[in-house]
Scaffold this active site. Structure first.
Site, PDB file in Angstrom:
ATOM      1  N   LYS A  29       0.851  -1.201   0.000  1.00  0.00           N
ATOM      2  CA  LYS A  29       0.000   0.000   0.000  1.00  0.00           C
ATOM      3  C   LYS A  29       0.880   1.243   0.000  1.00  0.00           C
ATOM      4  CE  LYS A  29      -4.013   1.977   2.452  1.00  0.00           C
ATOM      5  NZ  LYS A  29      -4.914   1.838   3.626  1.00  0.00           N
ATOM      6  N   SER A 104      -9.787   1.646   2.391  1.00  0.00           N
ATOM      7  CA  SER A 104      -8.908   2.430   1.566  1.00  0.00           C
ATOM      8  C   SER A 104      -7.801   1.622   0.874  1.00  0.00           C
ATOM      9  CB  SER A 104      -8.269   3.525   2.414  1.00  0.00           C
ATOM     10  OG  SER A 104      -7.416   2.958   3.394  1.00  0.00           O
ATOM     11  N   SER A 128     -10.088  -0.639   6.602  1.00  0.00           N
ATOM     12  CA  SER A 128      -9.453  -0.443   5.291  1.00  0.00           C
ATOM     13  C   SER A 128      -8.715  -1.650   4.714  1.00  0.00           C
ATOM     14  CB  SER A 128      -8.503   0.754   5.337  1.00  0.00           C
ATOM     15  OG  SER A 128      -9.240   1.952   5.326  1.00  0.00           O
TER      16      SER A 128
END
Lengths: 424, 92
Positions: A29, A104, A128
């Site tokens: 990420k 996310s 997330s």
């Protein structure tokens, strides 16, 4: 690579020759620092930021032999649940084309779902990791607070967030958790509990005699077809010997409110560092400090980030602190107590990971409050510092549905074992 | 709508505290959205006071010198530097 806009930056970083993740590829990420590879956090503010060091979790996956294939797209500063607030454009859900991948950590889940990477790291502040895992039909784990180091992660809401693994199977996600878990001198909130973990070995599918409590409060707000899919996966666990009961936690009615007040408050403080001096767009050096600072932040932040910084500033400002922030902390303590009491009765708790199936691309951003309410089933876990896993439970007309299993503090083995039985 | 409606001046005030410039269109949009969101947060008022023992322990370590970033590395992302320092706008 697939064409779902999975990565902000494609870059190959080879790990060690040997180790538990040798021959595995991994997506990271883009809020996790990678030495020499730009780390944008999905924001124009960090579009050119190149970290001079690795996050601890990045060092650990490289030491374990994994090869990094890219930095995965995400909602800007991890603020969002659809990966549509990224300054680098939305990611498409590979498992449900035309729909969002969740967020996310949407790029991380999409990378695994599309086969662009074997494994991925995401971060979970209010869901997330679990949200995109559910929407993309893969497995995601949010560890107990303190299990995994946050050193080198761009901070959003420190008291809530943990780095977590995503993979196509429970065993692979657990294996990646074994690699990243454990104490770190650079993060004083890490615990020595997981130093010699064997989470992958817990994925043995044995749920005989396991008691599972369904959280009725989190069923009521979910779509009917999501609940049907959820219940079918519980029936399957029951047929393997698990005992299913129902529990109700009154505090959960206030969890979303408490989560957003706390997360926004912490964000308003954490994001004060983005001032255009040490990194970020070059401000107008002619004005004074405050003018320059405010102009850089207008330019560098997108709407959702501004919204959360402003609401967090409001909640902490004179006259409102007791009304919002203090009350949110009370609600957080209440949620923790409710979970503690529930775990005196059952081994794990269950709910649908998300109350809905993945929305179509472009359909959610107009109404921020509605988007916040979509987090109802995931945020309680972060407020209570607990571990949880999302495992694919089936689909509704081709749209993936996730089953969330929540464990007591440091009960990772139990939820991994239970989730592996869902895959049988 | 909220019992205590948010007006555009409130939004501008908070944006000033947070050091974020806003366009007029953003002020209008946020005024409307903040009224909805703060109205939703009002329900926190129903939360009882909770006695809780925070699970906190002091984490102590020896104060030892470790290798850190070089000055060059620390400055590498700054838009502007001078003589090995960050360069920012004037403070007053």
């Amino acid at each position: 690579m697939s064409d779902h806009n999975v990565f902000v930056t494609e870059s190959t970083v080879a790990g060690d020759d040997a180790g538990p993740l040798a021959d595995r590829t991994i997506a990271i990420k883009d809020n996790m620092s990678t030495e020499g590879v730009r780390t944008t956090c999905g924001s124009a503010m960090l579009a050119d930021y190149v970290p001079p060091y690795n996050a601890t979790v990045v060092d650990r996956v490289l030491d374990a032999g994994a090869t990094i294939v890219g930095k995965a797209n995400m909602d800007e500063f991890a603020m969002g649940g659809t990966t549509e607030t990224s300054a680098f454009g939305p990611t498409e859900n590979p498992a449900a084309p035309g729909h969002v991948p969740g967020g996310s950590s949407g790029g991380s889940a999409a990378a695994v779902a599309a086969g662009d990477a074997d494994l991925a790291l995401g971060s979970d502040t209010g869901g997330s990791v679990r949200n995109p895992a559910a929407f993309c039909g893969v497995v995601g784990i949010k560890p107990t607070y303190g299990l995994v180091s946050r050193y080198g992660i761009v901070a959003y809401a420190n008291s809530l967030e943990q780095v977590g693994p995503l993979a196509t199977t429970v065993e692979d996600a657990a294996l990646l958790l074994d690699v990243i878990a454990g104490p770190d001198d650079h993060d004083a909130t890490t615990h020595d509990r997981a130093a010699d973990s064997e989470y992958a070995a817990a994925a043995d599918g044995d749920v005989d005699g396991l008691s599972i409590g369904v959280i009725t409060d989190l069923i009521e707000g979910a779509d009917d077809d999501v609940v049907e899919t959820f219940e079918a996966s519980l029936d399957e666990l029951e047929s393997q010997g698990a005992e299913i009961t129902e529990v109700s936690l009154d505090s959960l009615e206030h969890a979303v409110q408490a989560y957003y007040v706390i997360a926004m408050s912490e964000a308003s403080s954490n994001l004060a560092r983005f001032d255009g001096v040490r990194y970020g767009p070059e401000g107008d050096r002619e004005g004074n400090w405050n003018d320059s600072f405010a102009a850089v932040r207008e330019e560098g932040f997108g709407p959702e980030v501004k919204r959360r910084i402003l609401l967090g500033t409001y909640a902490l400002s004179a006259g409102y602190h007791d009304k919002y922030y203090k009350k949110a902390q009370d609600a957080r303590a209440w949620v923790k107590q409710d979970f503690d009491e529930a775990f005196e009765e059952v081994d794990v708790l269950a709910s649908p990971t998300m109350p809905v199936t993945p929305p179509a691309l472009g359909e959610s951003l107009d109404d921020p409050l509605q988007l916040y309410l979509m987090d109802a089933n995931t945020v309680p876990v972060n407020l209570a510092n607990l571990p949880a896993i999302s495992v694919p439970a089936g689909d509704v007309d081709g749209l993936p549905v996730g089953l969330q299993l929540i464990g007591p503090k440091f009960g990772e083995e139990t939820i991994i074992r239970a989730a592996s039985a869902v895959e049988e | 709508m909220s019992d205590s409606p948010v007006d555009p001046e409130d939004v501008r005030h908070v944006a000033g505290l947070a050091r974020v410039d806003l366009a007029d269109t953003e002020v209008d949009e946020f005024t409307e959205q903040f009224a909805d969101i703060l109205d939703y947060f009002e329900a926190l008022d129903e939360v009882p006071e909770v006695d809780s023992e925070p699970e906190l322990v002091n984490v102590m370590r020896d104060d030892e010198v470790h290798e850190g970033l070089s000055q060059e590395e620390a400055l590498q992302n700054a838009p502007e530097t001078e003589d090995g320092y960050f360069k920012g706008p004037s403070v007053s």
